[in-house]
Each structure stands twice: as structure tokens, then as C-alpha cells.
Motif scaffolding. Structure first.
Motif, PDB file in Angstrom:
ATOM      1  N   GLN A 135     -55.817 122.146 -31.568  1.00  0.00           N
ATOM      2  CA  GLN A 135     -55.666 121.474 -32.861  1.00  0.00           C
ATOM      3  C   GLN A 135     -54.382 120.662 -32.922  1.00  0.00           C
ATOM      4  OE1 GLN A 135     -56.037 124.396 -35.968  1.00  0.00           O
ATOM      5  NE2 GLN A 135     -58.218 124.728 -35.603  1.00  0.00           N
ATOM      6  N   GLU A 136     -53.354 121.109 -32.204  1.00  0.00           N
ATOM      7  CA  GLU A 136     -52.094 120.368 -32.172  1.00  0.00           C
ATOM      8  C   GLU A 136     -52.179 119.163 -31.253  1.00  0.00           C
ATOM      9  OE1 GLU A 136     -47.343 121.408 -31.913  1.00  0.00           O
ATOM     10  OE2 GLU A 136     -48.704 122.540 -30.637  1.00  0.00           O
ATOM     11  N   PHE A 137     -53.054 119.238 -30.243  1.00  0.00           N
ATOM     12  CA  PHE A 137     -53.222 118.141 -29.281  1.00  0.00           C
ATOM     13  C   PHE A 137     -54.692 117.711 -29.270  1.00  0.00           C
ATOM     14  CE2 PHE A 137     -49.701 120.786 -27.830  1.00  0.00           C
ATOM     15  CZ  PHE A 137     -48.694 119.849 -27.622  1.00  0.00           C
ATOM     16  N   PRO A 138     -55.198 117.156 -30.384  1.00  0.00           N
ATOM     17  CA  PRO A 138     -56.634 116.859 -30.480  1.00  0.00           C
ATOM     18  C   PRO A 138     -57.099 115.764 -29.528  1.00  0.00           C
ATOM     19  CG  PRO A 138     -55.451 115.960 -32.366  1.00  0.00           C
ATOM     20  CD  PRO A 138     -54.474 116.810 -31.619  1.00  0.00           C
ATOM     21  N   THR A 139     -56.183 114.907 -29.070  1.00  0.00           N
ATOM     22  CA  THR A 139     -56.574 113.802 -28.181  1.00  0.00           C
ATOM     23  C   THR A 139     -56.097 114.024 -26.752  1.00  0.00           C
ATOM     24  OG1 THR A 139     -54.575 112.541 -28.740  1.00  0.00           O
ATOM     25  CG2 THR A 139     -56.530 112.173 -30.110  1.00  0.00           C
ATOM     26  N   TRP A 140     -55.904 115.300 -26.366  1.00  0.00           N
ATOM     27  CA  TRP A 140     -55.319 115.562 -25.055  1.00  0.00           C
ATOM     28  C   TRP A 140     -56.198 115.055 -23.915  1.00  0.00           C
ATOM     29  CZ3 TRP A 140     -57.322 118.435 -21.056  1.00  0.00           C
ATOM     30  CH2 TRP A 140     -58.377 119.307 -21.349  1.00  0.00           C
ATOM     31  N   VAL A 141     -57.511 115.119 -24.081  1.00  0.00           N
ATOM     32  CA  VAL A 141     -58.410 114.657 -23.009  1.00  0.00           C
ATOM     33  C   VAL A 141     -58.188 113.166 -22.754  1.00  0.00           C
ATOM     34  CG1 VAL A 141     -60.808 114.318 -22.320  1.00  0.00           C
ATOM     35  CG2 VAL A 141     -60.135 116.435 -23.464  1.00  0.00           C
ATOM     36  N   GLN A 142     -58.113 112.386 -23.832  1.00  0.00           N
ATOM     37  CA  GLN A 142     -57.852 110.953 -23.671  1.00  0.00           C
ATOM     38  C   GLN A 142     -56.474 110.710 -23.085  1.00  0.00           C
ATOM     39  OE1 GLN A 142     -59.210 112.583 -26.265  1.00  0.00           O
ATOM     40  NE2 GLN A 142     -60.134 111.159 -27.766  1.00  0.00           N
ATOM     41  N   SER A 143     -55.498 111.518 -23.493  1.00  0.00           N
ATOM     42  CA  SER A 143     -54.124 111.332 -23.007  1.00  0.00           C
ATOM     43  C   SER A 143     -54.028 111.531 -21.501  1.00  0.00           C
ATOM     44  CB  SER A 143     -53.175 112.305 -23.721  1.00  0.00           C
ATOM     45  OG  SER A 143     -53.118 112.047 -25.096  1.00  0.00           O
ATOM     46  N   VAL A 144     -54.647 112.596 -20.998  1.00  0.00           N
ATOM     47  CA  VAL A 144     -54.543 112.856 -19.556  1.00  0.00           C
ATOM     48  C   VAL A 144     -55.446 111.936 -18.743  1.00  0.00           C
ATOM     49  CG1 VAL A 144     -53.894 115.262 -19.953  1.00  0.00           C
ATOM     50  CG2 VAL A 144     -56.290 114.698 -19.521  1.00  0.00           C
ATOM     51  N   SER A 145     -56.378 111.262 -19.406  1.00  0.00           N
ATOM     52  CA  SER A 145     -57.287 110.360 -18.697  1.00  0.00           C
ATOM     53  C   SER A 145     -56.733 108.950 -18.587  1.00  0.00           C
ATOM     54  CB  SER A 145     -58.640 110.293 -19.429  1.00  0.00           C
ATOM     55  OG  SER A 145     -59.232 111.570 -19.531  1.00  0.00           O
ATOM     56  N   ALA A 146     -55.771 108.621 -19.448  1.00  0.00           N
ATOM     57  CA  ALA A 146     -55.349 107.231 -19.575  1.00  0.00           C
ATOM     58  C   ALA A 146     -54.582 106.716 -18.363  1.00  0.00           C
ATOM     59  CB  ALA A 146     -54.497 107.077 -20.837  1.00  0.00           C
ATOM     60  N   GLY A 147     -53.806 107.569 -17.715  1.00  0.00           N
ATOM     61  CA  GLY A 147     -52.968 107.096 -16.613  1.00  0.00           C
ATOM     62  C   GLY A 147     -51.763 106.342 -17.142  1.00  0.00           C
ATOM     63  N   GLN A 148     -50.790 106.096 -16.293  1.00  0.00           N
ATOM     64  CA  GLN A 148     -49.551 105.445 -16.722  1.00  0.00           C
ATOM     65  C   GLN A 148     -49.117 104.388 -15.726  1.00  0.00           C
ATOM     66  OE1 GLN A 148     -46.132 107.781 -17.548  1.00  0.00           O
ATOM     67  NE2 GLN A 148     -46.808 108.337 -19.594  1.00  0.00           N
ATOM     68  N   GLN A 149     -48.544 103.311 -16.257  1.00  0.00           N
ATOM     69  CA  GLN A 149     -47.869 102.323 -15.437  1.00  0.00           C
ATOM     70  C   GLN A 149     -46.391 102.325 -15.821  1.00  0.00           C
ATOM     71  OE1 GLN A 149     -49.173 100.371 -12.878  1.00  0.00           O
ATOM     72  NE2 GLN A 149     -50.941 101.727 -13.184  1.00  0.00           N
ATOM     73  N   LEU A 150     -45.518 102.263 -14.835  1.00  0.00           N
ATOM     74  CA  LEU A 150     -44.095 102.420 -15.095  1.00  0.00           C
ATOM     75  C   LEU A 150     -43.390 101.126 -15.487  1.00  0.00           C
ATOM     76  CD1 LEU A 150     -43.098 104.814 -12.164  1.00  0.00           C
ATOM     77  CD2 LEU A 150     -43.710 105.393 -14.504  1.00  0.00           C
ATOM     78  N   ASN A 151     -43.934  99.988 -15.092  1.00  0.00           N
ATOM     79  CA  ASN A 151     -43.304  98.698 -15.394  1.00  0.00           C
ATOM     80  C   ASN A 151     -41.879  98.615 -14.856  1.00  0.00           C
ATOM     81  OD1 ASN A 151     -45.603  97.787 -16.839  1.00  0.00           O
ATOM     82  ND2 ASN A 151     -44.927  98.947 -18.637  1.00  0.00           N
ATOM     83  N   GLY A 152     -41.672  99.238 -13.699  1.00  0.00           N
ATOM     84  CA  GLY A 152     -40.388  99.102 -13.011  1.00  0.00           C
ATOM     85  C   GLY A 152     -39.276 100.006 -13.487  1.00  0.00           C
ATOM     86  N   THR A 153     -39.516 100.809 -14.528  1.00  0.00           N
ATOM     87  CA  THR A 153     -38.482 101.710 -15.028  1.00  0.00           C
ATOM     88  C   THR A 153     -39.054 103.122 -15.169  1.00  0.00           C
ATOM     89  OG1 THR A 153     -39.014 101.294 -17.345  1.00  0.00           O
ATOM     90  CG2 THR A 153     -37.376  99.853 -16.312  1.00  0.00           C
ATOM     91  N   ILE A 154     -38.165 104.116 -15.172  1.00  0.00           N
ATOM     92  CA  ILE A 154     -38.576 105.515 -15.352  1.00  0.00           C
ATOM     93  C   ILE A 154     -37.708 106.158 -16.425  1.00  0.00           C
ATOM     94  CG2 ILE A 154     -38.830 107.793 -14.299  1.00  0.00           C
ATOM     95  CD1 ILE A 154     -39.157 106.486 -11.614  1.00  0.00           C
TER      96      ILE A 154
END
Length: 449
Positions: free
Chosen positions: A240-259
Motif C-alpha cells: 500500500q505504501e509502494f502501489p506502483t512498485w512494479v512499474q518502478s522496477v520495470s522502468a529502468g534508468q538512464q544516468l545522463n552522465g552523472t550519478i
């Protein structure tokens, strides 16, 4: 078929509104037990001002009753309040001196804990009044089960005394971390013998089962309590606290040259110590392989003094890459984690910490952000979990960390991040709460749902 509801007495010194990670395990069990149709009474400490930070809010179902029990004698409470008032009235220079004295006292207490372990805890004052309150509750209503959660030892001591008085009630003793052999506050010498005797006396012939968070901790507990069932019910996350967790872990990330690296939690020098990461980033900057403005390490938590000591000792912030944000409320912490590119998990590499699997790990799991665990490998419970779920990378080596960060900046991604949603879903607090009810029904001889 409709199973009869259970009446559960949950004993914990930590509970809402304390903004502490231990509150989540207990509080979310209570919430889901109630939402599954059971009646839950939480027996907990009165929340004095010094027990903060506060602000962790949860709208609990009406089936959850919270009973707070005062335990500080009037003279001690008066002295604490007087000390707090004096601290508010001091001018800045005096405040700094007060904070320095407080830090010194804290260090001395921590040093003492390294010898006496869990002996002589302030919550021992809670045992007698909490036991009396528990007796009143058991006299008024029938309870099917007592669930007590360590730490501190007072919770199990109260449960043990209630079980002795009411032997027909089932008692589950939950260990979020170890009492004896705790890797942070482990007793030594004769104090360890006292600690072992107290744990054995508290649990022996009274507890019906032990619950803990990982297989290494379960093995440790089973070795000392061979006649008791020991069940592993890990920490977890609230769907209930993380209702969109499935979408969050599916989205992937791009760093755009910074961390941007985020750590939210407690620092323990020489145990949960970020020095290997500091060394890796600074070495890369010194070698001109990355620019200082490409990396930022942000810390959220209360241990600013301990962190500053590490930074000063190692000259870790000579490139201004470390940002100390201090304590923030839970929504702000979760938002910082969500916006980061990498979540830092710190744990000790010593053998006694192999079973540590804190609630923070599972919060990280559903964030959708890759996790870097420093200080451990996949022989630790947390490292094994990160590797199994495809969410994290473990390292104890500065050179390995340098390669990881450099490769990520060059490719704009962390290639190790391949989350397994099916495995992550197993750690839902809702499923874990139901698992405890199923085990209770099995002990009572009833079929599970």
C-alpha cells in the motif's frame, strides 16, 4: 470457508509515531492482521520526547488497539525534561558544548555496550508496568497468541512472564536481530554468560516458536534453542505504501552522465562504513577519469557527527562530493531515494553480520533504483537477496567499485540491474502477516486458508 478471527497481543517497545525502521515490521503486521479480520492489541511504551524522531504516521484499522504503558519514574522524567529545557535555553556556543558532551556520552555508552551487550537497558524499567498491563488485558479478553519483537530484551521478558501466567496462550518470539551474538552490541566475557542465561531463561519451555529475518540468524538461534521451531519471515515492504512498485522496477534508468548516490540510514564507524566508496570516487577524480560534478553522495539520517568524523579522518570530501542532508521525514527520504541513481547499502563484513537483513533493504528493492552494497558479498543474507532479485551489486573492494562506477558513467546505466519482480513480490508485508496466521492455525490444529 470463513475462519474465526484471531485475537493477537503484539508486544513492542517501538511503534508509531516513532520514525524508526523497526516500527514498520511490527506496525505493518498489525495493520494487515486487522485488515484480514483479526483483532490486534499493541502493548508498547509511552512515547516520551527523547524516544524520537517522531512523525511516522499510519492510519491503522479500528481493529488495532494501542496501549501505551508509562515506565519512567517521576524523578528521572523530571530530570530529562529539565535537561531538555536547559538545552533549548543555551546560546549557540553553549549548545555546541552541550552537543559535544552529548556525543561524548553517546560514545561512552556505545563503548560500554561493546562489553555488557544488552544488559542494563533503560527499557528494563518497562517490564514490571507492562507485565501488569498485559495481565489486565488477558483478564479482560481471550487472546490466541502473543507476538513479541526484539529489541530490546524487555519485550520478550514481558511476553515470557505473561506466558508463564497463561500457559495455554501461544507465544511467538520475533527477532529482528540477535539478542545474544548481536554483531553491534555483543556482550563479552562474564557479561556474555549472563546474557546467554537471560535469553535461555526467557525463552526456554515458554516460547512456542521463534521468528527471525534470515537463514544465518535462524541457524544461530536454533543452535541455542534446539527444541524450538525457528521460522524465517524476512523484513519486507508494504504494497500500500509502494502501489506502483512494479512499474518502478520495470522502468529502468538512464544516468545522463552523472550519478547521484543516496544513503538513508545509520552510520556505524568501522561497521557500516562508506569509506571504500569514498576512496573509489576520490581516486577516479584524482586520476581525472571523472569530473567532481559527475558524482554526488547524499546522506540522510541522524549520525552526522559519526559521518563527519569519517570524512575528516579520510579527507573524503576534498572534492566536495559528499552532501550531508541530516534527518528528514519518511516521505522526503523515499522521494530522495526515488530521484537517486544508486542507493547505497552499508553493512559490516564481520561474520556476525552475515544474517543482517534490515527493513531498509526491502524499501530499496521496490524503489526502482539500483542498489550498491558496500562491505558485504553474496555470502551475506542481504547480498544474497540483492543478487537473487537482480537489484543490486555487492563489493568490499575499492578497485572493483571504481570499475563499476566508471563503466556506469560511460554506458549511462548500471548493467547489473535486472530486477526479478516475481521474487520481489514474495516480500510483501501482507503475505508475511498471513503466513504468521497460517502457522498459528497449524499450531492450533485448524486448517489454513
Amino acid at each position: 470457508m470463513n475462519e474465526p478471527k484471531k485475537r493477537i497481543l503484539l508486544i513492542s517497545c517501538f511503534f508509531y509515531p516513532q520514525n524508526r525502521i523497526p516500527v514498520l515490521r511490527i506496525g505493518q503486521w498489525a495493520k494487515y492482521w486487522a485488515s484480514q479480520g483479526h483483532d490486534v492489541t499493541v502493548l508498547t511504551t509511552k512515547k516520551y520526547d527523547f524516544m524520537g524522531p517522531f512523525g511516522l504516521k499510519e492510519k491503522l484499522p479500528k481493529e488495532v488497539t494501542v496501549v501505551e504503558v508509562p515506565y519512567l519514574p517521576a524523578w528521572l522524567l523530571k530530570r530529562i525534561k529539565k535537561s531538555g529545557k536547559q538545552g533549548q535555553d543555551t546560546i549557540p556556543a553553549e549548545t555546541s558544548k552541550t552537543e559535544a558532551r552529548s556525543s561524548t556520552l553517546h560514545s561512552k555508552v556505545r563503548s560500554l555496550r561493546n562489553h555488557i551487550g544488552s544488559m542494563l537497558d533503560i527499557h528494563d524499567l518497562w517490564v514490571a508496568p507492562a507485565y501488569k498491563a498485559g495481565l489486565r488485558l488477558l483478564a479482560l479478553d481471550h487472546y490466541d497468541v502473543i507476538v513479541s519483537s526484539y529489541s530490546p530484551p524487555a519485550t520478550h521478558v514481558v511476553a515470557s512472564k505473561l506466558k508463564k501466567k497463561h500457559p495455554n496462550i501461544i507465544w511467538f518470539a520475533d527477532f529482528r536481530d540477535l539478542w545474544v551474538n548481536n554483531h553491534i552490541t555483543s556482550a563479552k566475557g562474564i557479561f556474555k554468560l549472563f546474557e546467554q542465561a537471560k535469553e535461555r531463561r526467557t525463552l526456554h519451555d515458554r516460547a512456542d516458536a521463534i521468528i527471525t529475518v534470515s537463514r544465518p540468524l535462524a541457524a544461530d538461534l536454533q543452535s541455542r534453542h534446539p527444541t524450538l521451531p525457528v521460522w524465517v519471515i524476512e523484513n519486507g515492504f508494504d504494497p500500500q505504501e509502494f502501489p506502483t512498485w512494479v512499474q518502478s522496477v520495470s522502468a529502468g534508468q538512464q544516468l545522463n552522465g552523472t550519478i547521484t548516490i543516496c544513503y538513508a540510514g545509520t552510520i556505524y564507524p568501522n561497521r557500516r562504513d562508506p569509506t571504500p566508496l569514498f576512496n573509489a570516487v576520490n581516486d577516479l577524480i584524482d586520476a581525472k577519469l571523472i569530473s567532481p560534478n559527475k558524482v554526488s553522495i547524499e546522506f540522510y539520517g541522524q549520525n552526522e557527527r559519526e559521518l563527519n568524523e569519517i570524512i575528516q579522518r579520510t579527507r573524503a570530501n576534498r572534492h566536495n562530493i559528499i552532501k550531508i542532508k541530516g534527518f528528514v521525514n519518511r516521505p522526503a527520504s523515499l522521494e530522495a531515494q526515488r530521484k537517486s541513481n544508486l542507493l547505497l547499502l552499508l553493512e559490516s563484513s564481520e561474520p556476525g553480520a552475515k544474517g543482517m537483513l534490515t527493513g531498509k533493504v526491502f524499501e530499496y528493492l521496490v524503489s526502482g533504483t539500483p542498489i550498491l552494497a558496500v562491505g558485504i558479498d553474496n555470502t551475506h543474507a542481504a547480498g544474497e537477496l540483492l543478487e537473487k532479485t537482480g537489484t543490486g551489486f555487492c563489493s568490499t573492494d575499492t578497485e572493483e567499485l571504481k570499475k563499476l562506477l566508471l563503466a556506469a558513467i560511460e554506458s549511462n546505466q548500471f548493467r547489473f540491474y535486472r530486477p526479478r519482480k516475481d521474487l520481489i513480490a514474495k516480500y510483501s508485508r501482507e503475505k508475511q502477516a498471513q503466513s504468521i496466521i497460517d502457522r498459528l492455525r497449524a499450531l492450533q490444529g485448524a486448517p489454513s486458508c
